[in-house]
Design a protein around this motif. Structure first.
Motif, short mmCIF file in Angstrom:
data_model
loop_
_atom_site.label_atom_id
_atom_site.label_comp_id
_atom_site.label_asym_id
_atom_site.label_seq_id
_atom_site.Cartn_x
_atom_site.Cartn_y
_atom_site.Cartn_z
N ASN A 1 0.87 -1.16 0.00
CA ASN A 1 0.00 0.00 0.00
C ASN A 1 0.92 1.22 0.00
O ASN A 1 1.56 1.51 1.01
CB ASN A 1 -0.90 -0.03 1.24
CG ASN A 1 -1.85 1.14 1.29
OD1 ASN A 1 -1.42 2.29 1.28
ND2 ASN A 1 -3.13 0.85 1.35
N LEU A 2 1.04 1.91 -1.14
CA LEU A 2 2.02 2.99 -1.29
C LEU A 2 1.74 4.19 -0.40
O LEU A 2 2.67 4.83 0.09
CB LEU A 2 2.12 3.42 -2.75
CG LEU A 2 2.84 2.44 -3.68
CD1 LEU A 2 2.84 2.97 -5.10
CD2 LEU A 2 4.26 2.17 -3.20
N ALA A 3 0.48 4.51 -0.18
CA ALA A 3 0.16 5.65 0.70
C ALA A 3 0.62 5.35 2.12
O ALA A 3 1.20 6.22 2.80
CB ALA A 3 -1.33 5.96 0.66
N TRP A 4 0.37 4.14 2.57
CA TRP A 4 0.82 3.71 3.91
C TRP A 4 2.34 3.78 3.98
O TRP A 4 2.90 4.33 4.92
CB TRP A 4 0.31 2.29 4.18
CG TRP A 4 0.77 1.70 5.45
CD1 TRP A 4 0.18 1.84 6.68
CD2 TRP A 4 1.91 0.87 5.65
NE1 TRP A 4 0.90 1.14 7.62
CE2 TRP A 4 1.97 0.54 7.01
CE3 TRP A 4 2.91 0.37 4.81
CZ2 TRP A 4 2.96 -0.26 7.56
CZ3 TRP A 4 3.90 -0.42 5.34
CH2 TRP A 4 3.92 -0.73 6.71
N LEU A 5 3.00 3.22 2.97
CA LEU A 5 4.46 3.22 2.93
C LEU A 5 5.01 4.64 2.97
O LEU A 5 5.89 4.95 3.78
CB LEU A 5 4.96 2.49 1.67
CG LEU A 5 6.47 2.45 1.52
CD1 LEU A 5 6.94 1.03 1.25
CD2 LEU A 5 6.93 3.36 0.40
N TYR B 1 -0.30 -0.96 14.54
CA TYR B 1 -1.63 -0.38 14.59
C TYR B 1 -2.11 -0.01 13.18
O TYR B 1 -3.24 -0.28 12.80
CB TYR B 1 -1.64 0.85 15.51
CG TYR B 1 -2.97 1.55 15.55
CD1 TYR B 1 -4.01 1.08 16.33
CD2 TYR B 1 -3.19 2.69 14.78
CE1 TYR B 1 -5.24 1.72 16.37
CE2 TYR B 1 -4.42 3.34 14.80
CZ TYR B 1 -5.44 2.85 15.58
OH TYR B 1 -6.66 3.47 15.60
N SER B 2 -1.22 0.62 12.41
CA SER B 2 -1.60 1.05 11.05
C SER B 2 -1.81 -0.15 10.12
O SER B 2 -2.67 -0.10 9.25
CB SER B 2 -0.58 2.03 10.48
OG SER B 2 0.67 1.41 10.28
N LEU B 3 -1.04 -1.21 10.30
CA LEU B 3 -1.26 -2.43 9.50
C LEU B 3 -2.62 -3.05 9.81
O LEU B 3 -3.34 -3.48 8.91
CB LEU B 3 -0.15 -3.45 9.76
CG LEU B 3 1.19 -3.17 9.09
CD1 LEU B 3 2.26 -4.11 9.63
CD2 LEU B 3 1.10 -3.25 7.58
N LYS B 4 -2.96 -3.08 11.09
CA LYS B 4 -4.28 -3.60 11.47
C LYS B 4 -5.39 -2.73 10.91
O LYS B 4 -6.42 -3.24 10.46
CB LYS B 4 -4.38 -3.70 12.99
CG LYS B 4 -3.54 -4.83 13.56
CD LYS B 4 -3.67 -4.90 15.07
CE LYS B 4 -2.85 -6.05 15.63
NZ LYS B 4 -2.97 -6.13 17.10
#
Length: 177
Positions: free
Chosen positions: A49-53, A157-160
């Motif tokens: 997920n590029l935005a997350w990365l 937390y963000s992965l969940k």
């Protein structure tokens, strides 16, 4: 037993870590090509997920820039090196690949193990000459461990949260990431 794909990704990450930390500026373009190819492959395979990365990479860059600003880290130049920025990209990529493991176990345990590993990684960078620690090794290690505990908690937390939104799962693959 470890998934073979995850084992390959782990070896790849570790190899790029060594390329970044040992080679630094002399291997920057090779590192840039490897990190770029990794991201392109992961996007094509819908494994990131590029935005997350990008969000977490920016947090990491800001954190290490702050370390330089307050004198916790000392680099040959007054800004964080480009190889360290690429190391942040490949680390966050790797965390995404490890999401099934990172989110499977209790957050405090995973965060503490990750924090100690990350602080140890910076200590290895110190011993390999990639960074200097103007303050004592003990103080710097403790500060890094605390920061990385919080950073790992944020990553987990963000992965969940990604999985809950349905954007963290790849609909083309099973859990072999």
């Amino acid at each position: 037993m470890m998934d073979k794909g995850l084992l390959v990704k782990s070896i790849w990450f570790q190899g790029l870590w060594f390329l970044a930390v040992i080679g630094r500026d002399s291997t920057f373009f090779l590192l840039l090509l490897a990190v770029g190819a990794t991201l392109i492959y992961s996007v094509k395979k819908d494994q990131i997920n590029l935005a997350w990365l990008a969000t977490l990479v920016i947090i990491g860059i800001v954190l290490d820039t702050f370390h330089g600003f307050i004198g916790l880290f000392l680099f040959p130049q007054s800004w964080i090196p480009a190889w360290l920025i690429l190391l942040w990209v490949i680390f966050i990529w790797y965390a995404y690949q490890m999401k099934t493991i990172l989110t499977r176990f209790p957050l405090p345990i995973v965060s503490m193990i990750g924090a100690l590993g990350a602080a140890g990684s910076y200590f290895a960078g110190l011993k390999l000459g990639a960074v200097q620690w103007p303050y004592s090794d003990e103080l710097t290690f403790v500060v890094l461990t605390i920061e990385w505990f919080l950073l790992f908690a944020l990553v987990i937390y963000s992965l969940k949260a990604l999985d809950k939104r349905g954007k963290g799962h790849n609909h083309h693959e099973t859990h072999h990431t």
